[in-house]
Design a protein around this motif. Structure first.
Motif, PDB file in Angstrom:
ATOM      1  N   ASN A  45       0.813  -1.216   0.000  1.00 43.11           N
ATOM      2  CA  ASN A  45       0.000   0.000   0.000  1.00 43.11           C
ATOM      3  C   ASN A  45       0.849   1.270   0.000  1.00 43.11           C
ATOM      4  O   ASN A  45       0.316   2.371   0.132  1.00 43.11           O
ATOM      5  CB  ASN A  45      -0.933   0.002   1.209  1.00 43.11           C
ATOM      6  N   ASN A  46       2.165   1.082  -0.099  1.00 45.48           N
ATOM      7  CA  ASN A  46       3.098   2.201  -0.216  1.00 45.48           C
ATOM      8  C   ASN A  46       2.958   3.192   0.945  1.00 45.48           C
ATOM      9  O   ASN A  46       2.813   4.397   0.750  1.00 45.48           O
ATOM     10  CB  ASN A  46       2.884   2.928  -1.546  1.00 45.48           C
ATOM     11  N   SER A  47       3.000   2.647   2.180  1.00 49.82           N
ATOM     12  CA  SER A  47       2.827   3.509   3.352  1.00 49.82           C
ATOM     13  C   SER A  47       3.667   3.011   4.524  1.00 49.82           C
ATOM     14  O   SER A  47       4.160   1.886   4.526  1.00 49.82           O
ATOM     15  CB  SER A  47       1.348   3.572   3.756  1.00 49.82           C
ATOM     16  N   VAL A  48       3.799   3.884   5.514  1.00 52.60           N
ATOM     17  CA  VAL A  48       4.565   3.573   6.719  1.00 52.60           C
ATOM     18  C   VAL A  48       3.691   3.848   7.938  1.00 52.60           C
ATOM     19  O   VAL A  48       3.045   4.893   8.018  1.00 52.60           O
ATOM     20  CB  VAL A  48       5.842   4.442   6.805  1.00 52.60           C
ATOM     21  N   SER A  49       3.675   2.911   8.888  1.00 53.58           N
ATOM     22  CA  SER A  49       2.889   3.085  10.112  1.00 53.58           C
ATOM     23  C   SER A  49       3.771   3.643  11.226  1.00 53.58           C
ATOM     24  O   SER A  49       4.830   3.080  11.523  1.00 53.58           O
ATOM     25  CB  SER A  49       2.303   1.738  10.565  1.00 53.58           C
ATOM     26  N   ILE A  50       3.316   4.735  11.814  1.00 50.86           N
ATOM     27  CA  ILE A  50       4.035   5.368  12.924  1.00 50.86           C
ATOM     28  C   ILE A  50       3.182   5.208  14.176  1.00 50.86           C
ATOM     29  O   ILE A  50       2.073   5.734  14.249  1.00 50.86           O
ATOM     30  CB  ILE A  50       4.276   6.872  12.650  1.00 50.86           C
ATOM     31  N   TYR A  51       3.686   4.482  15.159  1.00 49.94           N
ATOM     32  CA  TYR A  51       2.912   4.275  16.385  1.00 49.94           C
ATOM     33  C   TYR A  51       3.822   4.087  17.598  1.00 49.94           C
ATOM     34  O   TYR A  51       3.357   3.712  18.679  1.00 49.94           O
ATOM     35  CB  TYR A  51       1.990   3.059  16.247  1.00 49.94           C
ATOM     36  N   LYS A  52       5.101   4.355  17.451  1.00 52.46           N
ATOM     37  CA  LYS A  52       6.032   4.207  18.564  1.00 52.46           C
ATOM     38  C   LYS A  52       7.233   5.123  18.349  1.00 52.46           C
ATOM     39  O   LYS A  52       7.421   5.670  17.263  1.00 52.46           O
ATOM     40  CB  LYS A  52       6.490   2.749  18.704  1.00 52.46           C
ATOM     41  N   THR A  53       8.018   5.267  19.397  1.00 51.54           N
ATOM     42  CA  THR A  53       9.226   6.072  19.310  1.00 51.54           C
ATOM     43  C   THR A  53      10.293   5.425  20.172  1.00 51.54           C
ATOM     44  O   THR A  53       9.982   4.598  21.031  1.00 51.54           O
ATOM     45  CB  THR A  53       8.961   7.525  19.775  1.00 51.54           C
ATOM     46  N   VAL A  54      11.545   5.785  19.945  1.00 50.06           N
ATOM     47  CA  VAL A  54      12.628   5.244  20.762  1.00 50.06           C
ATOM     48  C   VAL A  54      13.163   6.349  21.665  1.00 50.06           C
ATOM     49  O   VAL A  54      13.332   7.494  21.239  1.00 50.06           O
ATOM     50  CB  VAL A  54      13.758   4.646  19.886  1.00 50.06           C
ATOM     51  N   THR A  55      13.374   6.011  22.917  1.00 50.13           N
ATOM     52  CA  THR A  55      13.912   6.936  23.906  1.00 50.13           C
ATOM     53  C   THR A  55      15.251   6.400  24.387  1.00 50.13           C
ATOM     54  O   THR A  55      15.366   5.216  24.700  1.00 50.13           O
ATOM     55  CB  THR A  55      12.949   7.066  25.103  1.00 50.13           C
TER      56      THR A  55
ATOM     57  N   SER B 133       0.251  11.522  17.232  1.00 51.55           N
ATOM     58  CA  SER B 133       1.471  11.012  16.610  1.00 51.55           C
ATOM     59  C   SER B 133       1.276   9.642  15.977  1.00 51.55           C
ATOM     60  O   SER B 133       2.086   9.219  15.158  1.00 51.55           O
ATOM     61  CB  SER B 133       2.599  10.941  17.654  1.00 51.55           C
ATOM     62  N   VAL B 134       0.228   8.943  16.362  1.00 52.32           N
ATOM     63  CA  VAL B 134      -0.068   7.639  15.758  1.00 52.32           C
ATOM     64  C   VAL B 134      -0.723   7.882  14.405  1.00 52.32           C
ATOM     65  O   VAL B 134      -1.798   8.471  14.327  1.00 52.32           O
ATOM     66  CB  VAL B 134      -0.997   6.809  16.667  1.00 52.32           C
ATOM     67  N   ARG B 135      -0.061   7.443  13.336  1.00 57.25           N
ATOM     68  CA  ARG B 135      -0.566   7.757  12.004  1.00 57.25           C
ATOM     69  C   ARG B 135       0.017   6.813  10.956  1.00 57.25           C
ATOM     70  O   ARG B 135       0.944   6.057  11.235  1.00 57.25           O
ATOM     71  CB  ARG B 135      -0.211   9.206  11.644  1.00 57.25           C
ATOM     72  N   ASN B 136      -0.555   6.878   9.752  1.00 61.03           N
ATOM     73  CA  ASN B 136      -0.080   6.099   8.619  1.00 61.03           C
ATOM     74  C   ASN B 136       0.280   7.078   7.507  1.00 61.03           C
ATOM     75  O   ASN B 136      -0.549   7.890   7.100  1.00 61.03           O
ATOM     76  CB  ASN B 136      -1.171   5.131   8.147  1.00 61.03           C
ATOM     77  N   ILE B 137       1.528   7.016   7.027  1.00 62.99           N
ATOM     78  CA  ILE B 137       2.022   8.022   6.087  1.00 62.99           C
ATOM     79  C   ILE B 137       2.334   7.402   4.729  1.00 62.99           C
ATOM     80  O   ILE B 137       3.143   6.471   4.638  1.00 62.99           O
ATOM     81  CB  ILE B 137       3.309   8.685   6.611  1.00 62.99           C
TER      82      ILE B 137
END
Length: 418
Positions: A214-224, A242-246
């Motif tokens: 689907n040519n997308s990236v899921s953003i739902y986490k981050t690194v600390t 910040s939780v999104r699909n790009i």
């Protein structure tokens, strides 16, 4: 209790009864006193001071208080707790050994003024609020009765001018990326510039988050990074926005596919491996340090006017956001669409990029996927992202009760210029 004069100097002499029935005997010079009444006042203050010190044995030191306070923050995110820990560690260097009942307004005011002479207003405010929160915790637990921060003031400078951020226009980015030989870092910088994600979000990406179909990236986490007792930790994003699909630009998709083929040849590869770093996220400082080295190499033999300006890693995100804002009219998307892609609210977007929204529609430019030589993106006048970061920090302070609704509303209006 007595005061007497000897050799034109006033002395105090007496005893103070202790709780155990014994006495503390004192005999000392009444320094700075030239009159008897001054010596009497000196002795009175000395006895009060002595009693405070004796009583303070029962009180926590500020370091002990700060440790208790941090341990009480069970509902805040790891990245937030790390920030608070870093601030309190710095404060403890100055007053960690002092008993909390002996820390007064004047002492704290001097500390804040000293910070203001060294750091930005936004950074000093973080110290101010964490100090106030720590003493509020002490009051809530009946360690003290009055918060000594209540009358401590931050300096007000209405004429302060916020620094504008530096950006790379597409031509500048191309000059830079053409000099990046490392395939992983080449993808990393390209991803940031074309996707507009935050550094932590990008470094937390795993191959399972990349949807080539689907040519997308899921953003739902981050690194600390630099969490106590552990070098890094994967957490949820700071806000729900910040939780999104790009959707991906083709240049990003192509580089990802190529890099995945390289990673698949490594032992232990699976879709849980990190896109940047493999079995663990890429070291946080590596991209920044390499970027500095590459820019220095590019600029080595160039006159100042031809040099590539130095920016931060986070400025890739703002370059991307600026392009989106300036293309709203041309490609028929809204500020809501931009905010959703960036993981921000529309309000935060407008406050951070006020200049771009003012001029949106006047500076329509060519697509980023067009020829770099033809793309002209006016990126140099975007306001500092400290607006958005500070508002988020203030909201967090409001949520945990460090500041009041009134204080939050006032600060918000100041930031947004309302």
């Amino acid at each position: 209790m007595a005061v007497y004069k000897s050799d034109n100097k006033w002395y105090i002499k007496g005893k103070i009864r202790k709780d155990d029935g014994t006495y503390y005997h004192y005999h000392k010079l009444a320094a700075g006193c030239s009159l008897k009444k001054e010596a009497i006042e000196y002795e009175r203050k000395f006895k009060i001071s002595y009693q405070d010190i004796v009583v303070s044995v029962k009180f926590l030191s500020f370091k002990e208080l700060s440790e208790e306070y941090l341990n009480s923050l069970t509902s805040v995110k790891s990245v937030t707790k790390r920030t608070y820990t870093d601030l309190l560690d710095k404060i403890n260097e100055v007053m960690g050994n002092k008993k909390i009942n002996l820390i007064n307004k004047d002492m704290l005011q001097r500390y804040i003024r000293d910070l203001e002479s060294k750091y930005s207003k936004e950074y000093v405010e973080k110290f101010y609020y964490i100090l106030r929160a720590s003493f509020n915790y002490a009051i809530d637990n009946d360690y003290i009765t009055i918060n000594p921060m209540n009358k401590v003031k931050l300096s007000v400078n209405k004429d302060e001018i916020r620094k504008e951020m530096d950006f790379w226009e597409p031509e500048e980015f191309q000059r830079f990326i053409d000099n990046v030989d490392d395939q992983e870092l080449h993808l990393f910088y390209t991803f940031l510039f074309y996707m507009g994600t935050r550094r932590g979000e990008t470094l937390a990406l795993q191959w399972k988050d990349i949807d080539f179909e689907n040519n997308s990236v899921s953003i739902y986490k981050t690194v600390t990074y630099k969490i106590k007792d552990k070098p890094w930790e994967i957490t949820s994003p700071k806000t729900q926005n910040s939780v999104r699909n790009i959707p991906m630009f083709k240049i990003v998709e192509d580089e990802l596919r190529s890099w995945k083929k390289v990673c698949e040849q490594k032992y232990g590869f699976n879709d849980k491996c990190y896109v940047f770093g493999f079995s663990r996220p890429l070291a946080a400082e590596r991209p920044r340090k390499q970027m500095v080295k590459i820019v220095d190499r590019i600029n080595a033999d160039l006159p100042v006017e031809q040099q590539l300006k130095k920016i931060r890693i986070h400025d890739f995100r703002h370059s991307h956001a600026s392009w989106l804002i300036n293309n709203m009219g041309k490609y028929n998307f809204s500020d809501f669409d931009i905010a959703k892609r960036l993981g921000d609210t529309v309000q935060m977007l407008h406050s951070t990029y006020a200049h771009q929204f003012k001029d949106a529609g006047k500076n329509i430019i060519n697509s980023m996927e067009g020829s770099v030589d033809e793309v002209k993106i006016p990126l140099k006048t975007v306001k500092n992202d400290d607006y958005i970061s500070e508002l988020k920090s203030l909201k967090e302070l409001l949520d945990i009760g460090v500041i009041t609704e009134e204080e939050f509303s006032l600060k918000k209006k100041q930031l947004l210029g309302i």
